[in-house]
Structure formats: C-alpha cells, structure tokens
Design an enzyme around this catalytic site. Structure first.
Site, PDB file in Angstrom:
ATOM      1  N   ASP A  44       0.808  -1.225   0.000  1.00 44.26           N
ATOM      2  CA  ASP A  44       0.000   0.000   0.000  1.00 44.26           C
ATOM      3  C   ASP A  44       0.836   1.267   0.000  1.00 44.26           C
ATOM      4  O   ASP A  44       0.348   2.342  -0.336  1.00 44.26           O
ATOM      5  CB  ASP A  44      -0.866   0.037   1.266  1.00 44.26           C
TER       6      ASP A  44
HETATM    7  C1  BGC Z   1       0.100   1.292   6.316  1.00 41.26           C
HETATM    8  C2  BGC Z   1      -0.271   0.060   5.546  1.00 41.26           C
HETATM    9  C3  BGC Z   1      -1.754  -0.019   5.453  1.00 41.26           C
HETATM   10  C4  BGC Z   1      -2.310   1.267   4.866  1.00 41.26           C
HETATM   11  C5  BGC Z   1      -3.798   1.267   4.787  1.00 41.26           C
HETATM   12  C6  BGC Z   1      -0.525   2.499   5.691  1.00 41.26           C
HETATM   13  O1  BGC Z   1      -0.226   3.609   6.450  1.00 41.26           O
HETATM   14  O2  BGC Z   1       1.481   1.388   6.373  1.00 41.26           O
HETATM   15  O3  BGC Z   1       0.271  -1.084   6.171  1.00 41.26           O
HETATM   16  O4  BGC Z   1      -2.122  -1.088   4.649  1.00 41.26           O
HETATM   17  O5  BGC Z   1      -1.897   2.364   5.623  1.00 41.26           O
HETATM   18  O6  BGC Z   1      -4.412   1.364   6.002  1.00 41.26           O
HETATM   19  O1  IFM Z   2      -1.271  -5.352   1.428  1.00 40.68           O
HETATM   20  C1  IFM Z   2      -1.473  -4.519   2.526  1.00 40.68           C
HETATM   21  C2  IFM Z   2      -2.755  -4.919   3.161  1.00 40.68           C
HETATM   22  O2  IFM Z   2      -3.840  -4.812   2.272  1.00 40.68           O
HETATM   23  C3  IFM Z   2      -3.004  -4.131   4.387  1.00 40.68           C
HETATM   24  N1  IFM Z   2      -1.886  -4.185   5.289  1.00 40.68           N
HETATM   25  C4  IFM Z   2      -0.617  -3.866   4.737  1.00 40.68           C
HETATM   26  C5  IFM Z   2      -0.307  -4.611   3.477  1.00 40.68           C
HETATM   27  C6  IFM Z   2       0.992  -4.103   2.868  1.00 40.68           C
HETATM   28  O3  IFM Z   2       0.946  -2.735   2.602  1.00 40.68           O
END
Ligand code: BGC
Ligand code: IFM
Length: 831
Positions: free
Chosen positions: A503
C-alpha cells in the site's frame, strides 16, 4: 522471557502475570456479536460492525493503554477492594491467571482469601457476552463481600461517540428494571436497537451514570462507589451512561457461589426501517422501539428477557460453553499435524487456524491496533484471508466470495474496500489498486479445489453491486484476468495503479488515505509506473486461472490465458530481473525500483516470492539466485525484512514507503505476511530446510521465548516486527488482523508439510527439512478423512517416491477423492 505457557490439551494460552509487555487479547464471538478482551478484561463489544454498532466504549491509546474500557469487576471486602482481573483497580493479587481459549477467556484472581474466576464468552447463535462469575471463599472465616460490575456504553456510532460531544452529552438514556440495566440511547433516526447488562441475582444497588459511579475526579482504578462499598442508584440522563450492579454475597469458609452476567444486544425488528409510528407493531407482533408522546424512548424488552432467560442458570451456561468447545474442535480438526515439534503442532493445529477464523470474522476492523472506525472489508485482504479458512467453513467462504465479487467493477478492477453492513464498495477509496482483481481468482480457485463446487462459477454475481450488471462468477474471473493485460506499461509489465500489495509504494504519488494525495512529481501524470510484483502474481495466479478454464472444458480460454502467462514470464525475465534478483517496479519516469543501481531500496521481498511461485527463472538458476539474495540481504534473526537498504530519507516519487523511519512497516520492517511467500518460493525450488527455518523465525510459538522483545501475543502473528535498521529491532506491532495468518497457514500446511487441495484430489508435495524422519497429517477433504503418514528414510526435502492409499500403491502424488465419507489410510515415502 515468557509471561505464560501453552496448554495444548485445552487449546489455551495461559498468562501468569497481568503485567504482560502489552495487553494480550482474545476475541469472543463467531457470527454477529463480537468482543475484544484483554488479559485484564479490557476491550469492547460490537454487533456486526465495529464502527456503526459499537456496544461498549473503549478509548484507544489511553493511558495506561489497557484502561480504555472493559467489562470490569470489583470485589469489596471490608474496606478493601480489588479487581479479580487486576485491572482496573490494580491492587496486588495473591494469585492471577488468564486463559485465552477458543472463543472464550477465563480470568482468575485471588485476594483476601476470595478467589474469583470469570469466564467470558459469546455463545453460539447469541447476540451477547456471557460472564460466568464463580467466587470461592478460600479462607477459614465467613466472608460478606460485595461484587460490583461495571461497563460503559458506547453511543453506537464509535466515531461520533469519540468526537461529537456537543450532542452526545445530552442523548444518553438508560432504564433499570430489576437486575437489568438497559441502554436505550438512540442514534439519530435509528430507533430499533438497544443493549442491556443483567445479572441472575437480586441486586442491592446499581449505577448507570459514570460520574456518579466514579466521582468526577476519579478513574476506573478508584471508583468512589466501590471505595465506599455502596451504590448510588444513579440514573443517567445524558453524559456518559454506564451499567454497574452491586450484588451482596455471603460465603461460609470454602463455600462458593456462581453468578451469570449478560451483556446483550437486541433489535426489535429485523429489517432496516427508518420511519414508523409510535406503537407500530412489526411482523412478529412485537412493539417497535419508539418515541412515546412524552419524549422518552420506549423499548420492547421482550427480546432481552428471552435472552436473559436462556442463560439464567449456570447449567445452561456450562452447556453453551461445551457447545462452543465442540464448535471449535470441529473447525480445527480439518487439518492436523502430529510431529516431533510441539511448537509446530500447536501453531498448525490450534493457533494459526484460530487466527485465520478471526481474520475471517473481523477482517481488518477491530483490534488493539485497528480502531474499528477505519477500514471496512478489504477486497485484497478478504480474498487472501479466505485461503486460510476455506477448509474450515467452505459455505461461508462461498458467501464471502460472492460478496466480494459483487463489489468488483465492470472493467475487472475492484473497489478496494467495502462496508460490512451495506456490502457496498467504498467510493472514497475507490479502485485502482491493480493487484486487487488477481486475489479474487486465487480465492475462487482455492475454494473450488477445496470443495469441488464448480457450480459457484455459474452464480449470477453483480458488478458494482448492481443487479442489472450481474454476470456469472466465471465472467468476473475473466475480467479480473484481463484487467492485468489490459493495463500494461511501457515494458509490458502490469501498471501498478495506486499501489499493489504494498500500500505504501505509491509510485504514482497517490496516498492510500482519501484526501491525502501526495505531491505529484510524476513525469506522466501518474500513468506508467509498473509492478514486477503484479507481474509475478499474474504468472502464478494467471496460470491458476488457465488451469481452471481447462478443468471446466473451456480450452480456448485456457490456451489464451496460458499464452498470456508465458508471455508475462518472458517479459519478467527480460525487464524484471537484473543482476541477482527480481526488480520490484519501474517508477513513473521509467526508473528501476529494487535494483542494485538504486541508492536505497535495492531489493524488495515481494517480487522474489511471487515470481518464483509463478515459476519464473526456475530453469536457469535465476530463481535460486534471487532467493539466495533474499537470504543474504533481507535475512535477520527475527525474519526477513521487506526491503534493503531501508530508505533513510523521503523520496516523493516513492510515496508513503519512505515516510516510515528505517526498519518500520513497509520501509524495511519484517512483514510477516510476505515472509510466507518466501517460504512458499523456497518450497517451490525444493529447499525445505530454508523454508522451515524462515517459518520458525516468525511463528509465534517459536518467538514466545523472547516475549519481552517481541512484546505482542505469543499465540498469534503480528503484521510487522521492527527490522534490523530499527532501534527496537524484533519488536512486533499490529497483532491479530493480518494476512500473515492465512499466508503462513498456506506456507506451512500446503508448501512445507505439503498437503495441497487440488481439483482431482489431495496432492502430496512436501518440502521439509532433510533431518525430519516422519510426521502425520489428518486432513478432512470433501467429506472424507485422510490419515497420512509421511516418512523420510532418505532424508530428502522434496519428492514423493511412493504413495500408498488404503494399502494400494497409487501412481503420481495425488490422493484421489473417494467421496465415501470414510477414513483412508495413506502412506507416503519421500525420496
Ligand atoms: C500502512 C499500511 C496499510 C495502509 C492502509 C498504511 O499507512 O502502512 O500497512 O495497509 O496504511 O491502512
Ligand atoms: O497489502 C497490505 C494490506 O492490504 C493491508 N496491510 C498492509 C499490506 C501491505 O501494505
């Protein structure tokens, strides 16, 4: 250092001190009513949706952390008072124990010769939390004690509840009738639900107003009512409604008494209905909750009374506990291993599968790291979660697949998230995470392999929740597959879109959070960044699609798909591999990401895992070389970091990833989720020793030994452990709700222990450490039970030399489906 131990026989983790390095929680509930409960009984409950139907209040990031709210009990004995769960009174206990089990938690605390044991659980098919409280007088004197209960109501919408005080402080409404305290505050126009807290004994007092109970300048640790030993009988009117009972208990030496408290949720009608008249009656003939002429809220208590009657006796409660145990025993019996390694056994047989079910139920909504008001259900997340629970509850997996596919967009892409109550795609976040559609294919193929239910492909499934756009599920898979090849970039690699699995790798400079777009420095308006990870996923999952099409007799489609997959493999080897590993991506300027040429972030884990799972570079040693690079550059004693070297400054063109300090989260943290992909990849190339070594580095039962460093629950996976660049290397964060659970289950159960559901049977394809001699698996599969013994006389990692099923040798390595509902004995000789 450990703070407890595993009791495998009872499927419990036993915590022996209330002062764990972090609150260690458990989940109660399996259908609609859910609760989080810590080892000191902190946490909260909600019905179906942690944001919109929050029942009890919890303050996240409170000081101290776990005193944000809970179902609290206080014992008052002759001027002294304490909490049997330690918190919130925090008086020293002579004995303390917390047992987190499958869907229940038991907390025992003793002081002044009074031992209190409370069992918390949510019975099956029940919208409430039952607390069985047993109090024993272990002393030689008569004891006259008072038991005070306490919980604080949330005003339903958890977000409003923690922000909109100008309104909230004037809306709270309660009603006390006998030993039942009703919470009937209305949330704006909704008037069809209420909650209650009851006890099956006469009470000598109650409180329903927080300030009256605590005192304006006191906290949960020192409520004035408890300190005095006398309820105020307060009736809340606005402010903060709570529920507290006072029960007087007299105990002879060694005598014990048991009480049943119930925290319940009730609805007066089943359907959504926004307008109705005072006194209107629903189809069951029940009076709807309504506003009476004098302005007070009249609720129909019949449902609560029925719920209370159901568990009026300890006998009924014990029976419900047995049923719950039976439910979990059945779910967990579908896959079991017996090996020389207790840690492995308990992870596979108990805790990993349990966590997979919790992620099924909760997705990413509510944990001690997810506030329950943020994300709904993730398309990517939920599809991956399914890999870990499909063998346990195939029917609900089927339902979940249709829910997910119904939010898919007509162009094959997908809404990234949807809200569980409405099941509608979230417009604010939208789609355009270009890995999303592929996860649907993976989930559906896993489901059909598990069940043999090809009919699911015919289910008429809406796009974008619009019935008029509905098409058979098979069409959804086709569009998902095509979405990748219709969105290729300059190198012929898939466009990354807003982000792929990672993400935070925002190469087109959009942040994940709506309204928080990163500054744009792209060369082409965020259009051409490409992902080698999606390419790798495509070679793995695209081939799954091609095989499925072949199975259903759609040869033309299968051939077309296979061609695309082969083509993608060529593209990856041509443009996605440089030096000694797979690249991660190309940014919007066409520059490499995850290459030795980069200043930082020279290698990333994701593409190594997926490209090897997708059989790229298997024949020319490049896959092996890439995995060697992973070990060398990403390996640490606590697991594999996501990338290396970590980013030490902000790169606007990479987005959120470089905003994290080095060693945390997606910036070189140990993401336990994608450690599993490397285990799978190692298994693919036959290196069982390495695969299992990676497994033991992150599996909680193995990390239990150093709980003081790791800090989170030693029975479930955390999303991330701080990486080698972090000051707090080895410290975990984000336990429970993570795709780590399902992927590690896939890695250990299918790739390492090697029992893989296939369309035509169970494939046996282990990749184990060479020094293993023997292990056994029992696997329920399509109604039959397979009792499989795997022996390794030649000390290999991989390769089935002989397969004997029911005393008959079988060619190849697939156990056929018998479909006779019987048990079949299987012997496998590796070599
Ligand atoms: C985090 C991710 C997460 C995303 C969506 C980001 O700040 O690092 O791990 O999937 O937010 O909530
Ligand atoms: O792939 C994502 C997931 O959808 C939500 N937690 C963090 C992961 C890596 O960014």
């Amino acid at each position: 250092m450990k703070f407890g131990f595993f009791d495998d026989l009872n499927k419990e983790y036993v915590i022996t001190t209330p002062e764990t390095p972090y609150p260690w929680i458990n989940y109660l509930g399996s259908q609609a009513f859910f609760s989080l409960i810590s080892n000191t009984a902190g946490g909260y409950s909600f019905y179906k949706d942690a944001k919109l139907r929050r029942i009890t209040r919890f303050r996240y990031n409170n000081v101290p952390l776990d005193l944000g709210g809970g179902r609290y009990y206080y014992l008052y004995d002759n001027g002294d008072f304490w909490s049997p769960g330690f918190a919130p009174a925090k008086k020293e206990l002579e004995y303390y124990e917390c047992r987190h089990g499958m869907g229940y938690t038991k907390i025992t605390g003793r002081r002044n010769g009074i031992e209190t044991k409370i069992t918390f659980f949510v019975p099956l098919d029940y919208n409430g939390e039952v607390h069985k409280v047993s109090i024993v007088n272990t002393s030689n004197q008569v004891k006259n004690v008072k038991l005070f209960s306490f919980l604080e109501w949330c005003l339903w919408n958890a977000q409003e509840d923690s922000t909109n005080f100008q309104r909230n402080f004037s809306t709270g409404e309660v009603e006390v009738k006998g030993s039942v305290i009703y919470h009937k505050t209305e949330y704006k126009e909704r008037r069809d639900h209420y909650a209650f807290f009851s006890v099956n004994a006469p009470i000598s007092g109650f409180d329903s107003d927080r300030e009256s109970f605590l005192g304006t300048y006191h906290g949960f640790d020192n409520p004035q009512v408890v300190a005095r030993g006398e309820s105020n009988n307060s009736v809340a009117d606005g402010w903060s409604p709570i529920a507290s009972h006072c029960v007087e208990i007299s105990l002879q030496p060694k005598e014990s008494k048991e009480l049943v408290f119930i925290l319940g949720y009730a609805e007066n009608k089943l359907e959504e209905k926004w307008e109705y008249q005072v006194g209107e009656v629903d189809t069951d003939g029940l009076l709807l909750s309504s506003v009476a002429p004098n302005g007070t809220n009249v609720i129909n208590k019949k449902k609560a009374e029925e719920m209370i009657a159901k568990y009026a006796t300890v006998k009924a409660v014990d029976q419900a506990l047995l049923e719950l145990k039976d439910y979990w025993d059945k779910l967990l019996s579908k896959y079991n291993v017996k090996s020389h390694d207790d840690k492995l056994n308990r992870m596979v047989n108990i805790w990993n599968q349990y966590q997979c079910m919790v992620t099924f139920n909760l997705s990413r909504s509510a944990s001690y790291f997810e506030s329950g008001i943020g994300r709904g259900m993730g398309f990517r997340d939920s599809n991956q979660d399914l890999l870990g629970f499909v063998h346990q509850i195939p029917d609900r997996a089927r339902e979940r697949i249709i829910d997910l596919a119904s939010t898919q967009l007509p162009d094959g892409g997908a809404y990234h998230q949807y809200q569980p109550l409405t099941k509608k795609g979230n417009d604010e976040i939208g789609g355009n995470f270009n890995d999303d559609p592929l996860w649907l294919i993976l989930a559906v193929t896993a489901y059909i392999k598990e069940t043999g239910d090809y009919d699911i492909l015919e289910v008429n499934t809406p796009y974008d929740n619009k019935l008029e756009l509905a098409k058979p599920l098979s069409d959804h898979l086709k569009r998902a597959f095509n979405h990748v090849i219709e969105n290729l970039g300059p190198h012929g690699l898939p466009l990354i879109g807003r982000a792929d699995w990672n993400d935070c790798l925002n190469l087109n400079c959009f942040s994940m959070d709506p309204g928080e777009s990163f500054q744009t420095v792209t060369s082409k308006d965020g259009k051409v960044a490409e992902s080698v990870m999606i390419a790798g996923m495509f070679t793995y999952i695209g081939e799954e699609y091609a095989i499925l099409m072949d199975k259903v007799g759609n040869n033309e489609e299968s051939i077309r798909a296979m061609k695309e997959v082969e083509n993608m493999r060529d593209v990856i080897m041509k443009h996605g591999y440089d030096g000694s590993w797979f690249l991660r991506a190309y940014d919007d300027f066409g520059r490499k990401i995850g290459s030795d040429e980069c200043e930082e972030g020279k290698i990333f884990i994701e593409s190594q895992g997926f490209c090897v799972m997708g059989k790229c570079g298997l024949n020319d040693g490049k896959a092996q070389k890439a995995l060697d690079s992973v070990e060398k550059r990403l390996g640490t004693k606590f697991g594999l970091v996501l990338n290396n070297p970590a980013f030490t400054r902000y790169y606007v063109e990479y987005g959120e990833i470089s905003t994290y300090p080095a060693g945390y989260k997606e910036n070189a943290g140990i993401f336990c989720h994608n450690n599993a992909w490397i285990m799978c990849a190692e298994a693919v190339i036959g290196r069982g020793d390495k695969a299992f070594d990676y497994y033991t580095k992150i599996a909680p039962a193995y990390t239990e030994e150093y709980s003081e460093i790791h800090r989170l629950e030693p029975y479930v996976y955390a999303q991330m452990v701080a990486g080698k660049d972090a000051r707090r290397f080895g410290e975990a964060k984000n336990s429970w709700l993570t795709g780590t659970a399902s992927w590690n289950f896939v890695a250990i159960s299918q790739y390492i222990l090697g029992i893989k559901p296939e369309y035509d049977g169970l494939m046996i394809d282990p990749a184990i450490p060479t020094d293993w001699e023997v292990y056994q698996i029992t696997r329920e599969f399509r109604g039959d039970r397979y009792d499989i013994t795997i022996v390794n006389p030649y000390h290999v990692s991989k390769g089935v030399k002989k397969l004997v099923v029911d005393a008959k040798e079988v060619e190849g390595n697939i156990i056929p489906v018998f479909g006779d509902g019987l048990e079949h004995k299987v012997k496998v000789i590796l070599g």
